[in-house]
Design an enzyme around this catalytic site. Structure first.
Site, PDB file in Angstrom:
ATOM      1  N   TRP A 151       0.890  -1.176  -0.009  1.00  0.00           N
ATOM      2  CA  TRP A 151       0.154   0.022  -0.028  1.00  0.00           C
ATOM      3  C   TRP A 151       0.743   1.252  -0.026  1.00  0.00           C
ATOM      4  CZ3 TRP A 151      -2.890   1.071   5.308  1.00  0.00           C
ATOM      5  CH2 TRP A 151      -2.068   0.577   6.263  1.00  0.00           C
ATOM      6  N   ASN A 152       0.259   2.346  -0.302  1.00  0.00           N
ATOM      7  CA  ASN A 152       0.954   3.733  -0.367  1.00  0.00           C
ATOM      8  C   ASN A 152       0.212   4.838   0.019  1.00  0.00           C
ATOM      9  OD1 ASN A 152       3.116   2.783  -2.720  1.00  0.00           O
ATOM     10  ND2 ASN A 152       1.088   2.332  -3.619  1.00  0.00           N
TER      11      ASN A 152
ATOM     12  N   HIS B 139     -15.090  25.880  -5.193  1.00  0.00           N
ATOM     13  CA  HIS B 139     -13.781  26.166  -5.819  1.00  0.00           C
ATOM     14  C   HIS B 139     -13.374  27.520  -6.303  1.00  0.00           C
ATOM     15  CE1 HIS B 139     -10.126  25.582  -8.102  1.00  0.00           C
ATOM     16  NE2 HIS B 139     -10.626  25.405  -9.137  1.00  0.00           N
TER      17      HIS B 139
ATOM     18  N   ASP C  62     -14.691  19.933 -10.517  1.00  0.00           N
ATOM     19  CA  ASP C  62     -14.727  21.142  -9.657  1.00  0.00           C
ATOM     20  C   ASP C  62     -16.018  21.192  -9.184  1.00  0.00           C
ATOM     21  OD1 ASP C  62     -12.206  21.809 -10.855  1.00  0.00           O
ATOM     22  OD2 ASP C  62     -12.975  23.014 -12.359  1.00  0.00           O
TER      23      ASP C  62
ATOM     24  N   HIS D 240     -15.038  29.142 -14.738  1.00  0.00           N
ATOM     25  CA  HIS D 240     -14.820  28.995 -13.190  1.00  0.00           C
ATOM     26  C   HIS D 240     -15.845  30.179 -12.783  1.00  0.00           C
ATOM     27  CE1 HIS D 240     -11.248  26.546 -14.122  1.00  0.00           C
ATOM     28  NE2 HIS D 240     -11.287  26.338 -12.885  1.00  0.00           N
TER      29      HIS D 240
ATOM     30  N   HIS E 267      -6.983  19.249  -7.567  1.00  0.00           N
ATOM     31  CA  HIS E 267      -7.359  19.527  -8.983  1.00  0.00           C
ATOM     32  C   HIS E 267      -6.113  19.128  -9.886  1.00  0.00           C
ATOM     33  CE1 HIS E 267     -10.857  21.981  -7.984  1.00  0.00           C
ATOM     34  NE2 HIS E 267     -10.000  22.282  -7.043  1.00  0.00           N
TER      35      HIS E 267
ATOM     36  N   HIS F 257     -10.526  15.615 -13.027  1.00  0.00           N
ATOM     37  CA  HIS F 257     -10.677  16.043 -11.592  1.00  0.00           C
ATOM     38  C   HIS F 257     -12.260  16.844 -11.877  1.00  0.00           C
ATOM     39  CE1 HIS F 257      -8.279  19.514 -12.809  1.00  0.00           C
ATOM     40  NE2 HIS F 257      -9.465  20.423 -11.998  1.00  0.00           N
TER      41      HIS F 257
END
Length: 257
Positions: A61-62, A79, A75, A207, A69, A73
């Site tokens: 695992w990590n 945001h 928004d 945006h 973002h 992804h």
């Protein structure tokens, strides 16, 4: 047969094709670069915890290090300053994450002009040919930019004057936000706005207008060329990060064949 069983059978048989619209997420994934003095997100990075060794003999695992973002992804309204009183990514209603989608293909125009901007007339012409934009659905804007996603420099396409990537005009962004029934906008570029949108009025209008109107963004999509102009359904569930402005997301499209 129940509706859900019919759906499952259709996926298994291939009558409904599942198309992955998500770019792989790795240290090579292109990320947005803002000029000083603005802050920037970090590239994606895995940090190994254990891998079948004395740190954990039976498991691998990590930890992951990334920004909200990064890569493909989502928004959320919060945001942007125009949506600062809106939903964070954990508050987006689940029912809005499964929605119809249409594809507006302007890849030929973007190939000729990397600064190509979608205009209101382009969308209205598309509607005359294909029907209205979907109520509560996604407008997916195909520019062919996903073919550059393996190379950060080509993907951002910046020179001394700034980045040059296709996007949407100020007037069209405002119109999509206020005069159409879509729930959000999906693009193939690093963000929903054009590369030159820092110089628009207002700056970054997709945006500003869409997130301010309680609509959403999806970025760094791929495989839009595999979708029909109408008829697909998009499934786009982000991580429910409490207080988060966005999240990496695996975006799937369902297409009836």
């Amino acid at each position: 047969m129940s509706v859900l069983q019919s759906f499952v059978d259709s996926v298994r048989s291939g009558a409904i094709e599942v198309i992955d619209l998500t770019a792989p997420l790795s240290s090579e994934t292109p990320v947005l670069q803002l000029p000083e003095p603005f802050g920037n997100t970090i590239p994606f990075r895995l940090e190994e915890i254990s891998r079948y060794d004395d740190r954990g003999p039976a498991w691998y695992w990590n930890d992951i290090h990334t920004g909200e973002h990064t890569g493909t992804h989502f928004d959320a309204p919060i945001h942007w300053v125009t949506g600062r009183d809106g939903q964070d990514v954990s508050q987006v209603p689940a029912r809005r994450l499964i929605a119809p989608a249409v594809v507006l293909d302007f890849s030929a125009e973007a190939a000729k002009d990397p600064d190509f901007l979608l205009q209101i007339d382009h969308v209205k012409e598309w509607e005359r040919a294909n029907g209205p934009l979907p109520d509560g659905g996604w407008l997916l804007y195909r520019t062919g930019w996903d073919t550059r996603s393996g190379d950060q420099a080509a993907f951002l396409n910046a020179d001394a004057t700034g980045p040059h990537t296709p996007g949407i005009s100020v007037e069209c962004a405002s119109w999509l936000a206020t005069s159409t029934p879509i729930a959000g906008l999906g693009v193939e570029t690093v963000g929903t706005d054009a590369g030159a949108a820092h110089s628009f009025d207002p700056a970054f209008p997709c945006h500003s207008y869409l997130l301010g109107a309680d609509k959403y963004g999806l970025t760094q999509l791929r495989n839009l060329d595999l979708l029909p102009a109408t008829g697909a359904v998009v499934v786009a569930p982000p991580l429910p990060i409490v207080g988060g402005s966005g999240s990496p997301v695996r975006v799937l499209a369902l297409v009836e064949r």
